[in-house]
Write a protein that holds these residues in place. Structure first.
Motif, PDB file in Angstrom:
ATOM      1  N   VAL A  25     -32.369  -6.017  39.992  1.00  0.00           N
ATOM      2  CA  VAL A  25     -32.947  -4.686  39.846  1.00  0.00           C
ATOM      3  C   VAL A  25     -32.061  -3.803  38.978  1.00  0.00           C
ATOM      4  N   LEU A  26     -30.747  -3.936  39.108  1.00  0.00           N
ATOM      5  CA  LEU A  26     -29.830  -3.143  38.294  1.00  0.00           C
ATOM      6  C   LEU A  26     -29.877  -3.542  36.826  1.00  0.00           C
ATOM      7  N   ASP A  27     -30.012  -4.848  36.560  1.00  0.00           N
ATOM      8  CA  ASP A  27     -29.890  -5.354  35.189  1.00  0.00           C
ATOM      9  C   ASP A  27     -31.212  -5.542  34.466  1.00  0.00           C
ATOM     10  N   THR A  28     -32.335  -5.563  35.196  1.00  0.00           N
ATOM     11  CA  THR A  28     -33.602  -5.887  34.560  1.00  0.00           C
ATOM     12  C   THR A  28     -33.984  -4.871  33.485  1.00  0.00           C
ATOM     13  N   SER A  29     -34.640  -5.365  32.447  1.00  0.00           N
ATOM     14  CA  SER A  29     -35.150  -4.475  31.410  1.00  0.00           C
ATOM     15  C   SER A  29     -36.484  -3.853  31.810  1.00  0.00           C
ATOM     16  N   ASP A  30     -37.047  -4.307  32.936  1.00  0.00           N
ATOM     17  CA  ASP A  30     -38.299  -3.733  33.441  1.00  0.00           C
ATOM     18  C   ASP A  30     -37.968  -2.399  34.100  1.00  0.00           C
ATOM     19  N   THR A  31     -37.917  -1.367  33.294  1.00  0.00           N
ATOM     20  CA  THR A  31     -37.448  -0.059  33.759  1.00  0.00           C
ATOM     21  C   THR A  31     -38.382   0.579  34.777  1.00  0.00           C
ATOM     22  N   THR A  32     -39.676   0.323  34.692  1.00  0.00           N
ATOM     23  CA  THR A  32     -40.598   0.909  35.669  1.00  0.00           C
ATOM     24  C   THR A  32     -40.416   0.270  37.042  1.00  0.00           C
ATOM     25  N   LEU A  33     -40.168  -1.041  37.079  1.00  0.00           N
ATOM     26  CA  LEU A  33     -39.929  -1.700  38.359  1.00  0.00           C
ATOM     27  C   LEU A  33     -38.656  -1.157  38.997  1.00  0.00           C
ATOM     28  N   ARG A  34     -37.600  -0.988  38.188  1.00  0.00           N
ATOM     29  CA  ARG A  34     -36.356  -0.447  38.725  1.00  0.00           C
ATOM     30  C   ARG A  34     -36.565   0.970  39.256  1.00  0.00           C
ATOM     31  N   ALA A  35     -37.318   1.802  38.523  1.00  0.00           N
ATOM     32  CA  ALA A  35     -37.554   3.181  38.950  1.00  0.00           C
ATOM     33  C   ALA A  35     -38.290   3.229  40.276  1.00  0.00           C
ATOM     34  N   VAL A  36     -39.357   2.446  40.397  1.00  0.00           N
ATOM     35  CA  VAL A  36     -40.136   2.437  41.645  1.00  0.00           C
ATOM     36  C   VAL A  36     -39.273   1.926  42.796  1.00  0.00           C
TER      37      VAL A  36
ATOM     38  N   THR B 211     -27.967  -2.729  24.897  1.00  0.00           N
ATOM     39  CA  THR B 211     -27.085  -3.310  25.902  1.00  0.00           C
ATOM     40  C   THR B 211     -27.166  -4.825  25.830  1.00  0.00           C
ATOM     41  N   THR B 212     -26.070  -5.485  26.156  1.00  0.00           N
ATOM     42  CA  THR B 212     -26.039  -6.941  26.071  1.00  0.00           C
ATOM     43  C   THR B 212     -26.882  -7.560  27.187  1.00  0.00           C
ATOM     44  N   VAL B 213     -27.420  -8.724  26.900  1.00  0.00           N
ATOM     45  CA  VAL B 213     -28.154  -9.466  27.924  1.00  0.00           C
ATOM     46  C   VAL B 213     -27.137 -10.131  28.836  1.00  0.00           C
ATOM     47  N   SER B 214     -27.581 -10.574  29.972  1.00  0.00           N
ATOM     48  CA  SER B 214     -26.685 -11.254  30.902  1.00  0.00           C
ATOM     49  C   SER B 214     -26.278 -12.608  30.335  1.00  0.00           C
ATOM     50  N   VAL B 215     -25.164 -13.148  30.836  1.00  0.00           N
ATOM     51  CA  VAL B 215     -24.688 -14.450  30.349  1.00  0.00           C
ATOM     52  C   VAL B 215     -25.705 -15.537  30.655  1.00  0.00           C
ATOM     53  N   GLY B 216     -26.437 -15.369  31.754  1.00  0.00           N
ATOM     54  CA  GLY B 216     -27.451 -16.358  32.083  1.00  0.00           C
ATOM     55  C   GLY B 216     -28.587 -16.387  31.077  1.00  0.00           C
ATOM     56  N   VAL B 217     -29.083 -15.201  30.691  1.00  0.00           N
ATOM     57  CA  VAL B 217     -30.148 -15.117  29.690  1.00  0.00           C
ATOM     58  C   VAL B 217     -29.655 -15.670  28.360  1.00  0.00           C
ATOM     59  N   ARG B 218     -28.424 -15.328  27.975  1.00  0.00           N
ATOM     60  CA  ARG B 218     -27.861 -15.813  26.717  1.00  0.00           C
ATOM     61  C   ARG B 218     -27.730 -17.335  26.722  1.00  0.00           C
ATOM     62  N   ALA B 219     -27.270 -17.859  27.840  1.00  0.00           N
ATOM     63  CA  ALA B 219     -27.107 -19.309  27.938  1.00  0.00           C
ATOM     64  C   ALA B 219     -28.453 -20.029  27.840  1.00  0.00           C
ATOM     65  N   ARG B 220     -29.458 -19.507  28.546  1.00  0.00           N
ATOM     66  CA  ARG B 220     -30.774 -20.144  28.507  1.00  0.00           C
ATOM     67  C   ARG B 220     -31.371 -20.081  27.103  1.00  0.00           C
ATOM     68  N   ALA B 221     -31.163 -18.966  26.405  1.00  0.00           N
ATOM     69  CA  ALA B 221     -31.678 -18.843  25.041  1.00  0.00           C
ATOM     70  C   ALA B 221     -30.978 -19.838  24.114  1.00  0.00           C
ATOM     71  N   GLY B 222     -29.649 -19.942  24.254  1.00  0.00           N
ATOM     72  CA  GLY B 222     -28.912 -20.887  23.415  1.00  0.00           C
ATOM     73  C   GLY B 222     -29.314 -22.327  23.671  1.00  0.00           C
ATOM     74  N   LEU B 223     -29.475 -22.682  24.929  1.00  0.00           N
ATOM     75  CA  LEU B 223     -29.889 -24.042  25.275  1.00  0.00           C
ATOM     76  C   LEU B 223     -31.301 -24.334  24.795  1.00  0.00           C
ATOM     77  N   ALA B 224     -32.162 -23.316  24.845  1.00  0.00           N
ATOM     78  CA  ALA B 224     -33.526 -23.494  24.352  1.00  0.00           C
ATOM     79  C   ALA B 224     -33.533 -23.784  22.849  1.00  0.00           C
ATOM     80  N   LEU B 225     -32.679 -23.085  22.105  1.00  0.00           N
ATOM     81  CA  LEU B 225     -32.573 -23.346  20.666  1.00  0.00           C
ATOM     82  C   LEU B 225     -32.067 -24.768  20.411  1.00  0.00           C
ATOM     83  N   LEU B 226     -31.027 -25.171  21.129  1.00  0.00           N
ATOM     84  CA  LEU B 226     -30.443 -26.491  20.904  1.00  0.00           C
ATOM     85  C   LEU B 226     -31.346 -27.626  21.375  1.00  0.00           C
ATOM     86  N   SER B 227     -32.299 -27.304  22.248  1.00  0.00           N
ATOM     87  CA  SER B 227     -33.214 -28.350  22.712  1.00  0.00           C
ATOM     88  C   SER B 227     -34.234 -28.739  21.660  1.00  0.00           C
ATOM     89  N   ASP B 228     -34.372 -27.899  20.625  1.00  0.00           N
ATOM     90  CA  ASP B 228     -35.302 -28.224  19.542  1.00  0.00           C
ATOM     91  C   ASP B 228     -34.673 -29.278  18.641  1.00  0.00           C
TER      92      ASP B 228
END
Length: 309
Positions: free
Chosen positions: A145-156, A215-232
């Protein structure tokens, strides 16, 4: 749907609290009424945020309109601070010297109980959604909830959590006033509710500002994105990766990659374009820009458990 449920709950609760405040002359109930009206108004801004940020990108806005959600959510957070926190604190201070007793406290207790049911239902809906999404991302609900980019969900989430705590403060203050006969307790409840709203508002303001300026993405999101690229199979190495939120759950992806083989320049350009379109087909990606790595650039290594190394 989360915002709509919260909006309807806040309208019903705000009306009930306003009537109770008029009947009981309770400073805490006035603070709670101001709190609910502020929340109801803020839900309108959040609905605008959801609607405007969903507009497709165009020539004037190549990265889309997603950041407008952070702008409208920032306005909503300021609304909590001004219409909720400041009004509640000022009213409580004004009532500190009052000796006027709370009339018919039972009315206040009934309204607070009804409000707890409505606010609790809205919070439960936001909590369940947040917990489900946090589980999918391997994160705790609080961190998500603190880190999500879904700002409306965090607000509610935080507005409803603050509402439940505020109801407890108001009820406790009225009870203390009733037991001791000291009106200062009721006034103190109004001030405490205002301070609570101020804390929530400042937190929401800071998070929205962070996403607006980048703001930077979390290390988990960055890792998943990098692995997704390398899986191609087309991509052998990734030497640079930039991920930036351009809206709720929308990313701008910039990467330097080393393609398999040694094709001619025209063929490489076509392959890069096709890879960009493939990446952009992912729901979370707004725009992707790929370029070629230089041979002497070190490769980035990613690990699903620990992020980037």
């Amino acid at each position: 749907m989360t915002v709509i449920i919260a909006f309807l709950a806040n309208i019903l609760v705000a009306v009930a609290k306003t009537v109770a405040a008029a009947l009981t002359s309770s400073a805490s109930m006035v603070a709670e009424a101001a709190h609910s009206w502020a929340d109801a108004g803020n839900e309108v801004f959040l609905l605008i945020a959801d609607r405007h940020s969903a507009k497709p990108k165009d020539e004037r806005h190549p990265l889309g309109y997603g950041r407008s959600a952070f702008v409208w959510s920032l306005i909503a957070a300021f609304g909590i601070f001004t219409a909720g926190a400041i009004v509640s604190v000022m009213h409580g201070i004004q009532e500190l010297g009052s000796a006027e007793p709370v009339e018919d406290p039972v009315i206040a207790y009934v309204v607070l109980g009804i409000a707890f049911v409505f606010e609790g239902s809205s919070f439960l809906q936001a909590f369940v959604k947040s917990r489900r999404l946090a589980h999918q991302r391997g994160s705790s609900t609080w961190d998500f909830v603190l880190d999500t980019s879904d700002t409306t969900l965090r607000a509610v989430f935080f507005e409803d959590a603050a509402a439940l705590i505020g109801l407890g403060l108001a009820g406790g203050s009225i009870l203390a006033h009733q037991l001791t006969g000291e009106a200062v307790w009721d006034a103190a409840g109004s001030i405490l509710v205002g301070i609570l709203l101020g804390i929530v508002a400042v937190m929401l303001i800071r998070r929205n500002v962070a996403f607006l300026i980048g703001t930077t993405v979390s290390v988990g999101v960055r890792a998943r994105a990098g692995l997704a690229l390398l899986s191609d199979p087309e991509i052998e190495r990734v030497t640079y990766l930039h991920l930036e939120y351009v809206g709720p759950n929308r990313l701008f992806v910039v990467a330097e990659v080393d393609l398999a083989g040694d094709a001619q320049e025209h063929d490489v350009a076509v392959r890069l374009r096709d890879l960009e379109r493939q990446i952009e087909s992912q729901e979370i990606v707004e725009t992707a820009v790929l370029s070629l790595s230089v041979a002497d650039e070190p490769s980035l290594e990613f690990d699903a458990g620990s992020g980037i190394r």
